[in-house]
Structure formats: C-alpha cells, structure tokens
Design a protein around this motif. Structure first.
Motif, PDB file in Angstrom:
ATOM      1  N   LEU A 291       0.826  -1.210   0.000  1.00 49.11           N
ATOM      2  CA  LEU A 291       0.000   0.000   0.000  1.00 49.11           C
ATOM      3  C   LEU A 291       0.859   1.259   0.000  1.00 49.11           C
ATOM      4  N   ALA A 292       2.049   1.186   0.578  1.00 49.61           N
ATOM      5  CA  ALA A 292       2.964   2.328   0.503  1.00 49.61           C
ATOM      6  C   ALA A 292       3.445   2.536  -0.925  1.00 49.61           C
ATOM      7  N   ALA A 293       3.754   1.434  -1.623  1.00 47.18           N
ATOM      8  CA  ALA A 293       4.180   1.538  -3.021  1.00 47.18           C
ATOM      9  C   ALA A 293       3.070   2.118  -3.881  1.00 47.18           C
ATOM     10  N   LYS A 294       1.833   1.735  -3.599  1.00 45.05           N
ATOM     11  CA  LYS A 294       0.700   2.312  -4.336  1.00 45.05           C
ATOM     12  C   LYS A 294       0.634   3.819  -4.117  1.00 45.05           C
ATOM     13  N   MET A 295       0.802   4.245  -2.862  1.00 46.83           N
ATOM     14  CA  MET A 295       0.771   5.671  -2.567  1.00 46.83           C
ATOM     15  C   MET A 295       1.866   6.398  -3.330  1.00 46.83           C
ATOM     16  N   CYS A 296       3.053   5.820  -3.353  1.00 49.62           N
ATOM     17  CA  CYS A 296       4.170   6.451  -4.059  1.00 49.62           C
ATOM     18  C   CYS A 296       3.901   6.550  -5.558  1.00 49.62           C
ATOM     19  N   ALA A 297       3.360   5.473  -6.124  1.00 48.38           N
ATOM     20  CA  ALA A 297       3.074   5.474  -7.558  1.00 48.38           C
ATOM     21  C   ALA A 297       1.952   6.455  -7.902  1.00 48.38           C
ATOM     22  N   ASP A 298       0.908   6.474  -7.087  1.00 47.74           N
ATOM     23  CA  ASP A 298      -0.246   7.342  -7.362  1.00 47.74           C
ATOM     24  C   ASP A 298       0.101   8.819  -7.218  1.00 47.74           C
ATOM     25  N   LYS A 299       0.894   9.140  -6.203  1.00 49.22           N
ATOM     26  CA  LYS A 299       1.190  10.539  -5.893  1.00 49.22           C
ATOM     27  C   LYS A 299       2.515  11.016  -6.485  1.00 49.22           C
TER      28      LYS A 299
END
Length: 764
Positions: free
Chosen positions: A407-415
């Motif tokens: 979920l941290a990687a998703k946040m990094c990719a999205d933002k």
C-alpha cells in the motif's frame, strides 16, 4: 510450421517490455501477499517469480509451515495471527486443506493471484539486471524466463523487493549487511559469539510413505556414511517428516549464503540421504521396512542472506521492550531465534529461542532503503540487525510487512512521491488507516472513523450476550499444570467466582487474580491477589471473591495454581475473546513452562501460560457474581477487529433466535462497500502444511447472514461463510440512513459474533 535458415549472426531471445504501476520481485508468501494487496487497492502489478510456483519456503518445493507471532501457540501472544491477505490465505487453506498438503497449498496461492485482474504473473522468470534514471531511482529491471526464452524489461514508478536474497536492492546498489553485528554496535546483549557463526543456514526436508510391502533402499554415493557425524542423530526416528527436520541445517559458517547455495544444497542432500539410509538400513527401525522416500526437496529453504539498511534498523531492544513507533505498519511476535553456525553438525541445541512478553511493532522505516527512493523491501530482507532478524524472518511476519510495503508503493506510484515522503504525518496516517481497514491490526492503532468516507454510525442490537457462567458440563481437568481463565474484566469492579473441584484427599488450593504489567500483553506477570482455599476429599463447589480490582478495563487471569491432587471442572461452552491457558511446555518453541534466560543477554524472565489445541483446552467452568460484559454493541464500531484489552466484539444472546444489528445515521450516507469482520480465532496458528487441524471452519465464525436496507429490502445474502473479512461491493451506491444485518448463530452453543462493520464510500 516454423522453418528458419542458418543465421550468420547470433539470434536474440523473444523480448517483451511492460509498463506498470508496481513491479514486485519475488513470489514467496511476502511477494504474493504484497501483489494481492496492491492489486485490490487498484494498482497494476507485475509479480516476478523465479520458481514455477508461488509461496517460496511455504510452497511444495520446500514445504515449511507458515508461522509468525502465534509461535505454534507456544508463547504468550494471544489472538496474534497476522491479519489481512495472509490471514485470508491461511483461513482458505484451513477450509480446503486442513490436512496440510503442500501441493494443495500451491494451488490456493496460484488461484488467489490469478483471480486478480490487476496482476500479471511471470513464473520461472529471474531478474538479472537493473537500470536507473539517476543514482537513487530505479527505472526498470530486466528478467529472463527460462521456459519461454523471453527477455522482459519491466518499468514502473515503484518497486518492491521481496526476493529473499534482495536481488533488486543488490543490483540497485542499496547498502546491505550479511552476518552478525557485534554487541557493541547496537548494544544488543544477545549478539552471538563465534559458536553461532555468521548467519542462519539452509534446510532441506524429506517426506516418506508406507507402501504396504517391503522396499529396499541403496543410498547414493554422496550420502553421509556415518550418521554419528550428526551429534543429535538419536533424535531421528522413522515417524518424522518435513518440518520435523527443521534442524537439518547447514551454511551458517559461510561468508555469503547466496554465492554458496549450491554447495550448501549438496551438503544437505548428503545429510538427508544419509539419514534415510540410517532409518532404512541400520536395523533400529523395523517399522520402516515398508517405507519409501516419497519426496526430497530439490532446493533448500533459505533462512538468511542479505539484510538491507533502511531509515531505521530494528534491534533486539525494540523486540524485548516492545517499543512503539509513530510509523508502525506491522507487528512481529516470533521468538528471537538464532541457530548454531555448524547447524546439523553442531553439538549445541538446534536453536536458541528467547521470547518477548508480547508482540512488537515494526516501523515503516525498516521497509525503506537509505539510498533508493522508489524501492521498498518486504520479507526477510528488511532493515534489522542479525539478532532482530531472528524474529522478523518468519513467513507470516514477512507477509504482514509485505502488505504494508504494497500500500505504501501504491501511494508512491499514485502521488509520484519518493518512499521517504510516506513518513510525512498525513501520508503515514493515511497508510496506517488503509492497512487497518484491511485487517492489519497494527498494535494499539484502531480504525479511525474520522478518516473514513462514511460517518460513524449509531449501533443498536436485538440482544447482547452476558457472561454469567460457563456451564459445569465438561470433564474434570487435572491441575498438574495449573489453569488460568483469561477474562476481560471491568476496571473498579470486584468479582466473585464459584468453581467445581474434585480432590483425592484434603488439600490446599492456591487461587490468584493476575494481570499483565504492560497494558495489552497477555503475560500474567503481576499478581493482584492470592488466596488459599481448603479442599476436602471428593467433589465440592468452591466460592471466593477477590478484593483487588483492576484500574481500567483489561484482560485479567483467574489463575488456579498446580495441585496434582485436585481436578477442576471444565465447560463445553466456547466464546469469542475468552479461553483457558495452562502452564505447559512446548519444546518446539523453547517453552519449558517459564523463560529463565542467563544473566546479561537482555531477555526477560517470565512464565508461559498457553492454550491447548482443540478439541482440548476447554474453558474453566464457573459462575460469576456479577455478569461480565464481554460483548457490548459499542464494540461493533470501536475500531478494533480482534481482542485487545477487551473482546472488541458484539455477540448476541443464544436465546435470541434472530440476532440483528442496526446501523443508523442522522443524515443520509452514500455507501458502495460494506466490510464485516468475523471471528476466525486469531489465536489459531493455522500451520499451512504437515500438521493437520481438527476442523475446517472455525466454530466462532458466522456462516449465514443477510443485509437489508432501511425499507427491509435484501441487499445481500451470504451462506456458508468461513472467512474473517467479508467485503461486499454494491453494484449501485446506496444512499440511506439505516442498514440492518441479520445473523444466524454458528451453532446452538456458540453465539453469533461480529468484531466490526464498516460502511465505505470509495468514490470520495
């Protein structure tokens, strides 16, 4: 038909380039859970696995059972099985495969991944090269599939390395460590001496079967000739299989367990085939005459190689002292478990395990790299010292950590942010809350309804179960080990109890009220009150009242100390959030009834009070002077999805034939998703292979329920549920001020129980 003429130049492999949101390298249990977590959150994921199956050490290629904070139910970590996707997988495996067949477990993992449309799975594909945009940013990884002769170039804004050996971190130039730190570097008093070598070694298992007729065995030339080279060879017997041979370990003396893996493998094959030669041909095991080798591992199960340096390095003191972190995203609870450097050839015990008094938090900073800004780590390669790694390395803990990385990687990719920016307060709070609503159960961190898209509801229920007694309808249980009943009591209240005992002669029985010194632990290390009751010969009821009271609501221990002359009545009644414990030994996890470490290793002394596996370990039968309020309806929206300080569950009265929960709001809420959290007994380790389990569905789990809108229209009906978290995505968003939930009791003796009901609006 393909016909190609001679080429004057060399040919090239097939080439495929992929662009995605997240590339996850390593398809062990950690990588698998990371991929599923990220995919369900909406990210496109490429999962790269260099083996033909998923699961790593838990797969049929190695066949190690999955364990974590529950530690075979051999420590004081109650209700500690890891939550989220790893829990879903273990519960699914229990339902389909309670016998523990590793091949069936393979299919469960493959199905879970293949069911996710957002995951592209590349099996038999090994990453071998990496390119960067700049010194601190990975641009792509290159991989080769041996089965399709295909070269892949995989590009993404975020990468997760869950490869076990840290291939991405290594190729990216991230700082790492191999081997044990000194005591001085981090002040770790348990830092090993030379007897423990540099690292933990590898292991290969084998399985046998009875063919029903004599089978001969001629060992290969490379098999160990003299079984006495194994100091503990007398522990070997013909009934052992698989994980029973966890101590067939080698490689701890190696400088680099990656580079020497093939050499280590051959040495382990030598041991395995030599051990089987001993069983078959020594004449000491006549029952082995009809037995044959059914399976021997082709690759070793690795324990330790690289550990990468993050913004924080977890150390021994963090585990023993249960340090709390603002950026906590996961937890651990396995013992600090180090093994002798000479492994199977050592005269020392196969392991040295020292437990903490409870579970400990794992900070997000331990999943980061100090030098690569778009890389996260998962699994056994996170930032930890060799000593702390002795606990964090186990698979359920690794998978739990991986869910946070996902979920941290998703946040990094999205933002389009660097990993370190996740540490900003708003981002970290968002990550923690996303994890919590997925059932991560970060210690001391409940779901915050203020962060949700739907307001916190008012909860009304048709009934509430009150604990007035646990019926005197079980067997008499010997007090050779003693027994304690774990109960959530209210602060400031005095409680009186009545129990039924049977004694061989006149005796004195010591009874105590205990609690944990550290709030939230389940180690009964503080005696609040002790009394001694006279017991006559024969059956009799004993009544007693404690004058001591708890300062606040929390779990307490009604403890009856060992007395070999006395038996106490048990109850057949089972309830969520309460269980009986015994001061018994579990040598598999170095539990000898009490932990008594030598001076100066930085580990605490305390007693173990642990449960017995079903169908044993029945509750203590008792009556209580004032009903214990275990199951308030407020628990349905208090943010906790497992027991902690109290049961955190609502349960209906067994006399309520149609239990109902009603959620209501003062103003209309837009809802497109509903999550229900049921009780699948987080105290059950659910070992994935080898060990069988007595049931395929946890008896506390609600099987059948329905959801109705404010006009009593049925929105959803569920039959035969067995999973912990049920997620219902509505085809059309619902705008309402009320929802009703109707449940059936799992059985006539187990009330319908719910931890939490969340209503969400994902369009916000």
């Amino acid at each position: 038909m393909i016909i190609e003429t001679k080429q004057s130049m060399t040919r090239k492999n097939y080439k495929v380039e992929m662009k995605t949101d997240i590339v996850i390298v390593g398809g062990g249990l950690a990588g698998t859970c990371a991929a599923i977590t990220a995919a369900r959150a909406g990210s496109k994921v490429v999962l790269v696995q260099d083996r033909p199956v998923l699961g790593g050490n838990s797969s049929s290629e190695v066949r190690l059972w999955i364990l974590g904070a529950t530690s075979h139910m051999g420590n004081n970590n109650r209700w500690a099985r890891e939550g989220g996707v790893v829990d879903e997988i273990l519960v699914e495996n229990l339902f389909r495969n309670r016998e523990g067949n590793a091949v069936i477990f393979d299919t469960i993992l493959l199905e879970k991944v293949s069911n996710e449309a957002n995951i592209t799975l590349l099996l038999n594909t090994a990453v071998h090269e990496l390119s960067k945009k700049d010194e601190s940013t990975i641009e792509s990884v290159k991989a080769f599939c041996s089965q399709t002769s295909t070269d892949y170039c995989l590009k993404a804004p975020a990468f997760i390395d869950s490869s076990g050996d840290g291939v991405v971190g290594f190729l990216a130039g991230a700082p790492f460590r191999m081997g044990a730190e000194s005591k001085e570097e981090f002040g770790e008093l348990f830092a090993p001496d030379e007897a423990y070598g540099k690292m933990l070694g590898h292991t290969i298992y084998f399985y046998t079967k009875d063919t029903g007729k004599p089978v001969k065995y001629l060992a290969p030339s490379y098999a160990l000739k003299d079984i006495r080279q194994i100091p503990r060879y007398k522990n070997i017997n013909s009934n052992m299989n698989g994980c029973n041979f966890w101590w067939f370990e080698y490689g701890g003396r190696e400088e680099d367990t990656i580079k020497t893996t093939e050499e280590i493998k051959w040495e382990l094959w030598k041991v395995v085939y030599g051990a089987w030669d001993y069983i078959k041909n020594s004449g000491k095991f006549p029952d082995a005459e009809n037995m044959t080798l059914e399976w021997v591992g082709m690759i070793p199960g690795k324990r330790e190689s690289r550990r990468f340096e993050g913004e924080y390095m977890l150390k021994q003191q963090d585990i023993i002292e249960q340090k709390q972190f603002d950026d906590a995203v996961a937890y651990g609870g396995w013992a600090i478990d180090l093994h002798p450097g000479d492994g199977v050839y050592s005269k020392l015990p196969g392991c040295s395990q020292w437990h903490s008094k409870g579970i400990y938090q794992i900070p997000f900073r331990a999943l980061t790299s100090t030098s690569i800004k778009n890389l996260l780590f998962a699994g056994r390669i996170i930032s930890a010292t060799h000593v702390a790694f002795g606990s964090t390395r186990v698979m359920a803990t690794s998978a739990h950590v991986a869910q946070a990385s996902a979920l941290a990687a998703k946040m990094c990719a999205d933002k389009s942010i660097a990993v370190k920016e996740v540490l900003k307060k708003a981002n970290m709070n968002h990550l923690q809350q996303k994890l919590s609503i997925n059932g991560q159960s970060i210690p001391h961190l409940p779901i915050d309804y203020a962060e949700l898209s739907v307001e916190k509801p008012t909860v009304r229920t048709s009934s509430t179960y009150e604990l007035k007694k646990l019926p005197f309808d079980g067997d008499f249980v010997s007090l050779v080990e003693g027994i304690t009943q774990l109960l959530p009591l209210e602060g400031g209240k005095k409680y009186g109890f009545r129990i039924l005992v049977k004694s061989e002669n006149e005796s004195l029985l010591k009874i105590q009220l205990r609690k944990s010194l550290k709030t939230g632990n389940y180690t009964p290390d503080e005696i609040l009150e002790e009394m001694e009751l006279s017991v006559a010969k024969g059956k009799q009821y004993l009544s007693f009242t404690f004058d001591a009271v708890l300062e606040s609501d929390q779990y307490a221990f009604l403890t009856i100390l060992p007395n070999k002359h006395v038996n106490v009545m048990s109850s057949e009644q089972r309830l969520s959030g309460t269980l009986s414990l015994f001061q018994k030994m579990n040598k598999a996890v170095s539990n000898h009834g009490a932990q008594m470490p030598p001076e100066g290793i930085g580990v605490e002394s305390f007693e173990f009070w642990t449960p017995k596996r079903r169908p044993d370990g029945k509750n203590l039968a008792f009556e209580v002077s004032e009903p214990i309020q275990l199951f308030s309806n407020d628990n349905i929206s208090n943010g906790y999805v497992r027991p902690y300080l109290k049961t955190n569950a609502w349960a209906a009265s067994l006399s309520d034939k149609n239990p109902e929960v009603k959620l209501s709001w003062k103003k209309p809420q837009k809802i497109d998703e509903i999550r229900l959290f049921f009780d699948t007994d987080y105290d059950h380790p659910m070992e994935s292979v080898l060990m069988g389990h007595p049931e395929d569905v946890i008896p506390f789990c609600v099987r059948n329920y329905s959801i109705l809108d404010q006009d009593n229209n049925e929105l959803f009906i569920k039959k035969d549920n067995y999973q912990t978290i049920n997620t219902i995505k509505l085809e059309q968003p619902l705008k309402c001020t009320e929802l009703k939930f109707r449940f059936e009791h799992p059985s006539s003796s187990v009330p319908a129980t719910v931890f939490e009901i969340l209503c969400l609006n994902n369009s916000n």
